[in-house]
Structures are given as C-alpha cells and as structure tokens.
Design a protein around this motif. Structure first.
Motif, mmCIF file in Angstrom:
data_model
loop_
_atom_site.group_PDB
_atom_site.id
_atom_site.type_symbol
_atom_site.label_atom_id
_atom_site.label_comp_id
_atom_site.label_asym_id
_atom_site.label_seq_id
_atom_site.Cartn_x
_atom_site.Cartn_y
_atom_site.Cartn_z
ATOM 1 N N MET A 169 -48.626 -30.568 14.416
ATOM 2 C CA MET A 169 -49.805 -29.508 14.339
ATOM 3 C C MET A 169 -50.419 -29.506 13.035
ATOM 4 O O MET A 169 -49.944 -30.101 12.078
ATOM 5 C CB MET A 169 -48.991 -28.315 14.817
ATOM 6 C CG MET A 169 -48.041 -27.746 13.941
ATOM 7 S SD MET A 169 -47.607 -26.073 14.626
ATOM 8 C CE MET A 169 -45.731 -26.417 14.597
ATOM 9 N N ALA A 170 -51.312 -28.797 13.131
ATOM 10 C CA ALA A 170 -52.083 -28.870 11.589
ATOM 11 C C ALA A 170 -51.327 -27.814 10.735
ATOM 12 O O ALA A 170 -50.514 -26.948 11.268
ATOM 13 C CB ALA A 170 -53.433 -28.145 11.907
ATOM 14 N N SER A 172 -52.232 -25.253 9.211
ATOM 15 C CA SER A 172 -52.731 -23.745 9.441
ATOM 16 C C SER A 172 -51.920 -23.116 10.780
ATOM 17 O O SER A 172 -51.185 -21.924 10.641
ATOM 18 C CB SER A 172 -54.274 -23.327 9.871
ATOM 19 O OG SER A 172 -54.612 -23.979 10.990
ATOM 20 N N GLN A 173 -51.659 -24.147 11.579
ATOM 21 C CA GLN A 173 -50.984 -23.815 12.752
ATOM 22 C C GLN A 173 -49.422 -23.630 12.540
ATOM 23 O O GLN A 173 -48.979 -22.757 12.863
ATOM 24 C CB GLN A 173 -50.920 -24.838 13.988
ATOM 25 C CG GLN A 173 -52.456 -24.931 14.585
ATOM 26 C CD GLN A 173 -52.587 -26.019 15.724
ATOM 27 O OE1 GLN A 173 -52.363 -27.316 15.315
ATOM 28 N NE2 GLN A 173 -53.432 -25.637 16.497
ATOM 29 N N PHE A 174 -49.237 -24.602 11.679
ATOM 30 C CA PHE A 174 -47.642 -24.391 11.162
ATOM 31 C C PHE A 174 -47.228 -23.325 10.307
ATOM 32 O O PHE A 174 -46.402 -22.779 10.536
ATOM 33 C CB PHE A 174 -47.350 -25.851 10.374
ATOM 34 C CG PHE A 174 -45.773 -26.007 10.045
ATOM 35 C CD1 PHE A 174 -44.955 -25.840 10.994
ATOM 36 C CD2 PHE A 174 -45.434 -25.913 8.788
ATOM 37 C CE1 PHE A 174 -43.511 -26.161 10.847
ATOM 38 C CE2 PHE A 174 -43.945 -25.924 8.416
ATOM 39 C CZ PHE A 174 -43.031 -26.134 9.505
ATOM 40 N N ALA A 175 -48.187 -22.811 9.600
ATOM 41 C CA ALA A 175 -48.360 -21.719 8.684
ATOM 42 C C ALA A 175 -47.807 -20.427 9.659
ATOM 43 O O ALA A 175 -46.995 -19.643 9.336
ATOM 44 C CB ALA A 175 -49.401 -21.314 7.707
ATOM 45 N N THR A 176 -48.821 -20.380 10.673
ATOM 46 C CA THR A 176 -48.766 -19.375 11.697
ATOM 47 C C THR A 176 -47.513 -19.301 12.362
ATOM 48 O O THR A 176 -46.797 -18.176 12.314
ATOM 49 C CB THR A 176 -49.889 -19.570 12.674
ATOM 50 O OG1 THR A 176 -51.172 -19.622 11.847
ATOM 51 C CG2 THR A 176 -50.285 -18.373 13.503
ATOM 52 N N PHE A 177 -46.980 -20.518 12.582
ATOM 53 C CA PHE A 177 -45.968 -20.477 13.515
ATOM 54 C C PHE A 177 -44.588 -20.145 12.604
ATOM 55 O O PHE A 177 -43.677 -19.246 13.089
ATOM 56 C CB PHE A 177 -45.616 -22.014 13.883
ATOM 57 C CG PHE A 177 -44.103 -22.157 14.393
ATOM 58 C CD1 PHE A 177 -43.754 -21.551 15.654
ATOM 59 C CD2 PHE A 177 -43.154 -22.725 13.446
ATOM 60 C CE1 PHE A 177 -42.637 -22.157 15.988
ATOM 61 C CE2 PHE A 177 -41.895 -22.753 13.853
ATOM 62 C CZ PHE A 177 -41.516 -22.508 15.391
ATOM 63 N N CYS A 178 -44.416 -20.461 11.389
ATOM 64 C CA CYS A 178 -43.808 -20.004 10.378
ATOM 65 C C CYS A 178 -43.573 -18.432 10.206
ATOM 66 O O CYS A 178 -42.397 -17.788 10.140
ATOM 67 C CB CYS A 178 -43.771 -20.555 9.195
ATOM 68 S SG CYS A 178 -43.318 -22.535 8.873
ATOM 69 N N VAL A 179 -44.825 -17.785 10.142
ATOM 70 C CA VAL A 179 -44.820 -16.323 9.930
ATOM 71 C C VAL A 179 -44.262 -15.588 11.202
ATOM 72 O O VAL A 179 -43.498 -14.706 11.038
ATOM 73 C CB VAL A 179 -46.274 -16.050 9.708
ATOM 74 C CG1 VAL A 179 -46.303 -14.339 9.672
ATOM 75 C CG2 VAL A 179 -46.745 -16.533 8.266
ATOM 76 N N ALA A 180 -44.834 -16.317 12.534
ATOM 77 C CA ALA A 180 -44.427 -15.868 13.790
ATOM 78 C C ALA A 180 -42.578 -15.858 13.713
ATOM 79 O O ALA A 180 -42.113 -14.809 14.449
ATOM 80 C CB ALA A 180 -44.937 -16.443 14.815
#
Lengths: 213, 65
Positions: A169-170, A172-180
């Motif tokens: 994944m991109a 930004s998507q991976f960063a969002t996933f990590c925060v979630a």
C-alpha cells in the motif's frame, strides 16, 4: 491518549488516506485489520498470563488472563461484524465459507467463547484457574494457524496486504493504518486496565462483605 | 448516498456502538460497586458505633500525673 488516537485515526482515514482502485469500501480496512490484530494480541496476552499462572502460580495471573480473553472476544466480535460488512460490499456475500482466514478466525472466536462456558461451569478456586489456564494455552495455537492460513492457502479471495516484501500500500495508507493500529491497541489496553480494576474492586468488596457479615 | 458509503458508515458505526454498549455496561457496574461501598461503609460505621459504646463501659479509671 486513547480518545486522541481514535479521533486522529478516524480523521486520517476519511481526510488523509487516498481512495484507491478498490473504492471507498477499502476504508473499512483501517479499522477492521487493526481490530483483528488487537484481538489476536488480547488472546495471546491472555495465553501468556495463563502460562504465567501455571508456571509461577501468581495470584493475579488467572484474573488477568480472563480479562484479556474477554477483551479478545469483544474485539473478535467487532472483527467478524466489520469483516462481514466489508465482505458484503466487496464480494456481495456476508460470509464465504470457502475462505480459510474467515473460517479459522470464527473457530478461534468460538473457541474462546467456549472458555467462558468452562469458566462459569466450575466453582471458583484453584481447580477452575488451572483448567482455564490450560484451555487458554490450547487456544493460542490457533492464532498463528489463523494468521498464516491465508499465506499458505493456494486459492483465496481474502486480500493479503502484508507480504514478505512488505506492506502492499501507499505510504499515506500505511501511516494511517499504523495510527489506527496504535489506537486499537491503546483502546484494548485502556479497557483491559479498566475492567481489571473493576473486577479486583468487586472481589475485594465481596471479601469485605464476608468479613463484616 | 451510495450503497458502498452506507456499508462503510455501518462498519464504523458498529465499532462505536460496541464501545458505547461496553462503556454503558461498565458504568452500570461501577454504579453498583459504588452502592455496595456505601452499604459497607454504613455497616462499618454502625458496627464501630456499637463497638465504641461497649469499650466506653469497659474503660478502667487510671491515675494521671
């Protein structure tokens, strides 16, 4: 911290992470997968506490194991419901019995649901604590099986995002996933501490009532 | 609103609904524990009061100074 992380994760999901070629339904991924991983973590932590109970006979380990498994069941139920909603929009089915990942997670969930039947069918005491600890340890074997099933299966429809070559994944998507994921782990830890404190208080009050009676 | 948007909203609502139900259950439990603490505190006060009266009657006189 937990509220902040949950709010940040929700904001990132809807305002930062891009909509990829799978469409808007991919947004479910950001909560569904972290919730599933948190459920695994709770079951694993419960099994660890069960092992410590059997090994060191710590007076608190049995209750800690029980509370962790309770959290795991709650997160497991959320995983199944959000997964079914995602399956309906993605595969047009609420449930696909042919998918090993789904079925193995359901088996894991039902296995730990049965833990409560065992726990509440035996009188409180050392025997119950030992039985529950052994049962919790057996269940933990299903976690790697459930996690690896999708990676070992020859044919599957469940998407695999994390492969041996890294996250597919991109950034930004991976960063969002990590925060979630951090938000869900933080939430699980908060709920674990909260429930554990209330259970201990309940036990102490019961003891006090017996002394005063 | 498309069907896809409805399912995404439903998935997120389910998570928050689970948490809300959990918090309501825990709040009810804490309320019960609070009531039990009040009952036990009243019982302890009552017992201490009765114990106090007994100890006053049994008190012995001693010389001071």
């Amino acid at each position: 911290l937990t509220t902040g992380l949950l709010g940040l994760a929700t904001a990132l999901v809807f305002f930062y992470a891009p909509v990829d070629e799978d469409g808007l339904n991919q947004k479910i991924f950001y909560f569904h997968v972290p919730i599933a991983l948190t459920a695994y973590a709770c079951f694993g932590f419960g099994a660890l506490k069960a092992f410590l109970h059997l090994w060191k006979r710590g007076p608190r380990a049995d209750l800690e194991s029980y509370v962790a498994i309770h959290q795991g069941v709650i997160f497991g139920a959320m995983t199944l419901v959000t997964g079914s909603l995602w399956a309906k929009v993605r595969w047009t089915h609420w449930w696909v019995w042919g998918d090993q990942q789904l079925v193995l997670f359901l088996v894991l969930f039902l296995f730990y649901c049965a833990y409560f039947m065992l726990r509440f069918s035996v009188e409180p005491g050392p025997q119950r604590a030992n039985l529950c600890a052994v049962y919790a340890l057996f269940g933990v074997v299903l976690i790697p099986v459930s996690f690896l099933a999708i990676r070992l299966a020859q044919s599957y429809i469940h998407p695999t995002v994390f492969t041996s070559s890294g996250p597919q994944m991109a950034g930004s998507q991976f960063a969002t996933f990590c925060v979630a994921l951090a938000a869900m782990l933080s939430l699980a830890y908060f709920l674990y501490r909260f429930e554990l404190a209330s259970k201990r208080l309940d036990a102490e009050l019961k003891e006090l009532r017996e002394h005063l009676a | 609103v498309t069907a896809e948007e409805k399912y995404v909203a439903a998935a997120y609502l389910v998570v928050f609904l689970f948490l809300l139900v959990y918090v309501v259950i825990m709040a009810a439990k804490l309320s019960r524990l609070g009531r039990e603490v009040s009952e036990l505190a009243a019982l302890a006060r009552k017992r201490r009061g009765s114990d106090g009266r007994v100890s006053e009657t049994e008190r012995e006189e001693v010389e001071v100074g």
